[in-house]
Design an enzyme around this catalytic site. Structure first.
Site, PDB file in Angstrom:
ATOM      1  N   HIS A 140      -7.123  -6.103   0.978  1.00 21.66           N
ATOM      2  CA  HIS A 140      -6.025  -5.148   1.097  1.00 21.66           C
ATOM      3  C   HIS A 140      -4.950  -5.600   2.081  1.00 21.66           C
ATOM      4  O   HIS A 140      -3.765  -5.494   1.794  1.00 21.66           O
ATOM      5  CB  HIS A 140      -6.569  -3.784   1.522  1.00 21.66           C
ATOM      6  CG  HIS A 140      -5.560  -2.684   1.407  1.00 21.66           C
ATOM      7  ND1 HIS A 140      -5.034  -2.288   0.202  1.00 21.66           N
ATOM      8  CD2 HIS A 140      -4.963  -1.896   2.356  1.00 21.66           C
ATOM      9  CE1 HIS A 140      -4.159  -1.306   0.400  1.00 21.66           C
ATOM     10  NE2 HIS A 140      -4.096  -1.046   1.689  1.00 21.66           N
TER      11      HIS A 140
ATOM     12  N   ASP B 114      -9.328  -6.385  -3.168  1.00 21.70           N
ATOM     13  CA  ASP B 114      -8.865  -5.253  -2.363  1.00 21.70           C
ATOM     14  C   ASP B 114     -10.016  -4.256  -2.194  1.00 21.70           C
ATOM     15  O   ASP B 114     -10.524  -3.709  -3.166  1.00 21.70           O
ATOM     16  CB  ASP B 114      -7.680  -4.581  -3.059  1.00 21.70           C
ATOM     17  CG  ASP B 114      -6.948  -3.602  -2.158  1.00 21.70           C
ATOM     18  OD1 ASP B 114      -7.610  -2.934  -1.340  1.00 21.70           O
ATOM     19  OD2 ASP B 114      -5.716  -3.488  -2.273  1.00 21.70           O
TER      20      ASP B 114
ATOM     21  N   SER C 273       0.841  -1.202   0.000  1.00 26.55           N
ATOM     22  CA  SER C 273       0.000   0.000   0.000  1.00 26.55           C
ATOM     23  C   SER C 273       0.875   1.251   0.000  1.00 26.55           C
ATOM     24  O   SER C 273       1.686   1.431  -0.913  1.00 26.55           O
ATOM     25  CB  SER C 273      -0.952  -0.038   1.192  1.00 26.55           C
ATOM     26  OG  SER C 273      -1.951   0.957   1.078  1.00 26.55           O
TER      27      SER C 273
END
Length: 316
Positions: free
Chosen positions: A275, A243, A159
């Site tokens: 995610h 995600d 991320s």
């Protein structure tokens, strides 16, 4: 009626302006979340709790900010790959320890975990330029260690950490041997409209259509899509297709951009990965993918170097 409409327009305009002003003032608090709701800034556990071999490492960033890190070893004499791990935007490095514990077992590697400024025990306040400085300090530290094989430093970012990792990898072609990105966004500009849909009319990046008149107010754009095409080292893209935070097509776009300039790119998707749990949802396939990538792009190169006169011993 005309007077009423004017008042309504002024009122709506005032609300929009006030909302934008609030966004500008508080944007760092939206991008960087060192403290999760209901928790404290301190570490809930340390590597010692998981019986890992580690040392506390204190660094000083180039602008004088004092940073805390953990250097965790697979074994005392391990000179295999060393992964420089950059975390997501929320919480601290302690919240990633269970994943790192499994990483050590599956990959037989060392892991360096950096607390960004403002996170965990590190001083300062997070910002894009500040965190880039922090990442560079961590890499410089690893590059100067004598107890690891510095030709096998691999950057791994998830991320926000992927955005951080892409920058430090691009900036250090001689120090980073490979890059692994997981569930990373194309840019914060693109993410603004995902997290707050009304912003897509004012802020946007390469995946956003329409006017982008307020892009200039974003202090942490983290435009990974502009960086990834400049990375020359091998790149592994790990994409969780469910995600729920970063649309999975962001990873598709990053891979497409990178592959134009870099033939050593590998893209692997995990159909049920979300995610934060792609490494769990992917099971053995996830770790086999990473291990294969390291063998083909990092360990193989290191072994060739050893055959050419370097007799350092790996922990594989």
């Amino acid at each position: 009626m005309v007077s009423y409409m004017n008042l309504l327009m002024y009122g709506v305009g005032g609300i929009v302006v006030a909302g934008m002003a609030l966004l500008v003032a508080l944007q760092e608090k939206l991008v960087y979340v060192p403290v999760l709701p209901g928790l404290t800034k301190s570490y809930p556990i340390t590597p010692a709790r998981l019986r890992l071999i580690f040392e506390d490492v204190w660094l000083t960033s180039s602008d004088g900010v004092r940073l805390h890190s953990w250097f965790i070893k697979f074994s005392p004499d391990c000179t295999g790959p060393t992964i420089l791990f950059f975390q997501e935007n929320a919480g601290n490095i302690a919240h990633r320890l269970e994943m790192v514990r499994i990483m050590l077992q599956k990959l037989h590697c060392n892991v360096f975990m950096l607390s960004y400024r403002g996170y965990g025990s590190s001083e300062g306040y997070p910002s894009q330029q500040g965190i880039i400085r922090d990442a560079q300090a961590a890499l410089d530290h690893l590059s100067q260690r004598t107890d690891i094989d510095t030709s096998q430093i691999v950057v791994f970012g998830r991320s926000l950490g992927g955005a951080v990792g892409a920058v430090v990898t691009k900036n250090n072609p001689d120090k980073v041997s490979a890059l692994i990105l997981e569930n990373t966004f194309t840019s914060i500009l693109d993410m603004a409209g995902v997290l707050l849909p009304f912003l897509k009319w004012f802020i946007g990046g390469s995946t956003t259509k329409g006017p982008k008149i307020l892009n200039f107010v974003v202090r942490s754009p983290w435009s990974t899509i502009d960086v990834i095409g400049q990375v020359k080292q091998p790149i592994l893209f790990l994409s969780g297709r469910r995600d729920e935070m970063v649309p999975s097509f962001h990873m598709d776009m990053l891979y497409a951009k990178a592959a134009v300039h870099n033939k050593r790119c590998t893209f692997v998707d995990f159909p049920t990965g979300m995610h934060m749990d792609t490494w769990i949802a992917g099971g053995d396939h996830y770790w086999t993918t990473v291990r294969t990538f390291l063998h083909q792009n990092v360990l193989k190169k290191s072994n060739e170097s050893q055959h050419n006169g370097n007799d350092s011993e790996s922990c594989e």
